[in-house]
Design a protein around this motif. Structure first.
Motif, short mmCIF file in Angstrom:
data_model
loop_
_atom_site.label_atom_id
_atom_site.label_comp_id
_atom_site.label_asym_id
_atom_site.label_seq_id
_atom_site.Cartn_x
_atom_site.Cartn_y
_atom_site.Cartn_z
N ASP A 24 21.53 34.28 -44.95
CA ASP A 24 22.67 34.55 -44.18
C ASP A 24 23.59 34.64 -43.67
O ASP A 24 24.38 35.35 -42.82
CB ASP A 24 22.55 32.81 -44.38
N HIS A 25 24.01 35.07 -45.02
CA HIS A 25 26.01 35.86 -44.70
C HIS A 25 26.10 36.86 -44.54
O HIS A 25 26.59 36.93 -43.44
CB HIS A 25 25.65 36.27 -46.63
N LEU A 26 24.86 38.08 -44.49
CA LEU A 26 24.02 39.27 -43.13
C LEU A 26 23.88 38.50 -42.31
O LEU A 26 23.86 39.98 -41.34
CB LEU A 26 23.54 39.71 -44.40
N GLY A 27 23.51 37.19 -41.56
CA GLY A 27 23.12 37.15 -40.38
C GLY A 27 21.47 38.41 -40.15
O GLY A 27 21.33 38.32 -38.97
N VAL A 28 20.80 38.01 -40.93
CA VAL A 28 19.73 38.48 -41.29
C VAL A 28 18.41 36.77 -40.93
O VAL A 28 18.65 36.48 -41.58
CB VAL A 28 19.25 39.67 -42.35
N GLU A 29 18.60 36.94 -39.77
CA GLU A 29 17.16 35.71 -39.41
C GLU A 29 15.99 36.14 -39.93
O GLU A 29 15.27 34.59 -40.45
CB GLU A 29 17.28 35.75 -37.79
N ARG A 30 15.53 36.88 -39.95
CA ARG A 30 13.30 37.42 -40.22
C ARG A 30 13.76 38.73 -41.31
O ARG A 30 15.10 39.38 -41.00
CB ARG A 30 12.70 37.52 -39.53
N ALA A 31 13.04 38.67 -42.17
CA ALA A 31 13.04 40.02 -43.18
C ALA A 31 11.64 40.00 -43.91
O ALA A 31 11.03 38.84 -44.38
CB ALA A 31 14.73 39.88 -44.13
N ALA A 32 11.79 41.42 -44.13
CA ALA A 32 9.98 41.72 -45.20
C ALA A 32 10.84 41.82 -46.47
O ALA A 32 11.98 41.52 -46.09
CB ALA A 32 9.54 42.92 -44.93
N VAL A 33 9.80 40.89 -47.50
CA VAL A 33 9.77 40.86 -48.85
C VAL A 33 9.33 41.53 -49.24
O VAL A 33 7.73 41.52 -49.23
CB VAL A 33 10.15 39.60 -49.09
N VAL A 34 9.91 42.63 -50.51
CA VAL A 34 9.33 43.31 -51.04
C VAL A 34 9.53 42.74 -52.67
O VAL A 34 10.39 43.07 -52.75
CB VAL A 34 9.28 44.91 -51.27
N GLY A 35 8.64 42.31 -53.49
CA GLY A 35 9.07 42.00 -55.04
C GLY A 35 7.89 42.66 -56.01
O GLY A 35 6.52 42.23 -56.11
N THR A 36 8.57 42.54 -57.28
CA THR A 36 7.35 42.43 -58.35
C THR A 36 7.93 42.01 -59.70
O THR A 36 8.71 41.66 -59.27
CB THR A 36 7.97 44.29 -58.97
N SER A 37 6.31 40.97 -59.69
CA SER A 37 6.45 40.94 -60.74
C SER A 37 7.18 38.99 -60.00
O SER A 37 7.08 38.50 -59.51
CB SER A 37 6.45 41.48 -62.69
N GLN A 38 8.06 39.59 -61.25
CA GLN A 38 9.63 38.17 -60.86
C GLN A 38 9.46 37.93 -59.43
O GLN A 38 9.90 37.02 -58.82
CB GLN A 38 10.29 38.14 -61.95
N GLY A 39 9.66 38.95 -58.88
CA GLY A 39 10.12 39.47 -57.75
C GLY A 39 9.72 38.74 -56.78
O GLY A 39 9.28 38.51 -56.01
N GLY A 40 8.40 38.96 -57.60
CA GLY A 40 6.92 38.09 -56.27
C GLY A 40 6.78 37.16 -56.17
O GLY A 40 6.98 36.19 -55.28
N ILE B 27 9.42 34.91 -56.54
CA ILE B 27 10.22 34.22 -55.37
C ILE B 27 10.27 34.62 -54.29
O ILE B 27 10.06 33.57 -53.50
CB ILE B 27 11.89 34.80 -55.80
N GLY B 28 9.46 36.09 -53.88
CA GLY B 28 8.73 36.58 -52.59
C GLY B 28 7.85 35.32 -52.22
O GLY B 28 8.11 34.49 -50.69
N LEU B 29 6.79 34.10 -53.19
CA LEU B 29 5.87 33.32 -52.71
C LEU B 29 6.73 32.70 -52.26
O LEU B 29 6.38 31.55 -51.53
CB LEU B 29 4.99 33.61 -54.09
#
Length: 262
Positions: A81-97, A99-101
């Motif tokens: 929201d702060h960056l004005g990014v409406e939609r993005a792809a997400v890549v996450g490893t382990s814990q990052g995954g 969060i991504g899910l």
């Protein structure tokens, strides 16, 4: 690098690498930070607007109270929201995954596609959780020095991890307890991932010391729009760093097809 306050007062440290390509959010593993993504920034940073985020209690982002991964997912949406990014792809490893899910469940309209590496949609196995509780006690009692070599081998295999060990030596017992407790106590989302309609790529190392390949197979089977599982032979748990050369072509192909969304 910058810090923004989101989600009711939570400071979040991040780096927006810029660029005119589709935005891609990068979410690191446990005990890591945005520097984990240097191989991916080098490999395809020119093609995408990469945004790497330090998750609560790690890197430059503090954690002054207990939290869960749903909170961190909201933090990430707040940075978007702060960056004005409406939609993005997400890549996450382990814990990052993890969060991504949760991002894809919490705000599906914000996630064009999702790639997860060495992760799980299930709760921590009780036997593993018990070992981690012992690790918390040891970190509190002795500090990190006797433990960092074992953590590096467990997470990164044979990868040369001296720079990461140096960072871990600065992690206090209180900080380690807070972030590890969040990991141990996380809820299962396996029963809900069927709600995720975005394309998902799951990559897993055959030598992952934390999660057996069956975790990745269960996740792929439960996702309605998953790519075929990618298994990296001898890949370690944090394989986006330890086996970057092997996983980057798969990420590049997936992002080229799906990062921009429909």
């Amino acid at each position: 690098m910058a810090t923004v306050t989101v989600n009711g007062g939570q400071p979040v440290h991040f780096v927006d690498y810029g660029g005119d390509g589709p935005p891609v959010v990068l979410l690191h593993s446990f005990l890591m930070d945005i520097d984990m993504w240097e191989p991916q920034v080098e490999a395809f940073g020119a093609e995408y607007r990469l945004i790497a985020i330090d998750e609560r209690g790690q890197g430059g982002t503090p954690a002054d109270a207990d939290f869960d991964y749903w909170d961190v997912a909201r933090d990430v949406v707040g940075v978007m929201d702060h960056l004005g990014v409406e939609r993005a792809a997400v890549v996450g490893t382990s814990q990052g995954g993890f969060i991504g899910l949760r991002m894809a469940l919490l705000a599906p309209e914000r996630v064009t596609s999702l790639a997860v590496l060495g992760t799980s949609a299930e709760p921590e196995a009780e036997g593993t959780a018990a070992v981690y509780r012992q690790l918390i006690g040891a970190w509190l009692q002795t500090g990190p020095e006797p433990l960092v070599d074992g953590v590096a081998t467990f997470c990164l295999g044979d990868y040369e991890a001296s720079s990461w060990k140096a960072k871990w030596r600065g992690v206090t017992g209180e900080q380690f307890q807070r972030i590890m407790t969040t990991l141990i106590s996380r809820d299962s989302v396996l029963e809900r991932v069927g709600e995720i309609t975005a394309p998902v790529l799951v990559l897993h190392g055959s030598a992952d010391s934390e999660y057996p390949i069956a975790r990745a197979e269960s996740l792929v089977a439960a996702l309605p729009n998953a790519e075929p599982l990618v298994t990296i032979v001898n890949g370690a748990h944090f394989l986006s760093l330890s086996h970057a050369a092997e996983i980057n072509p798969h990420l590049k192909e997936f992002l080229a097809a799906h990062a921009a969304g429909k």
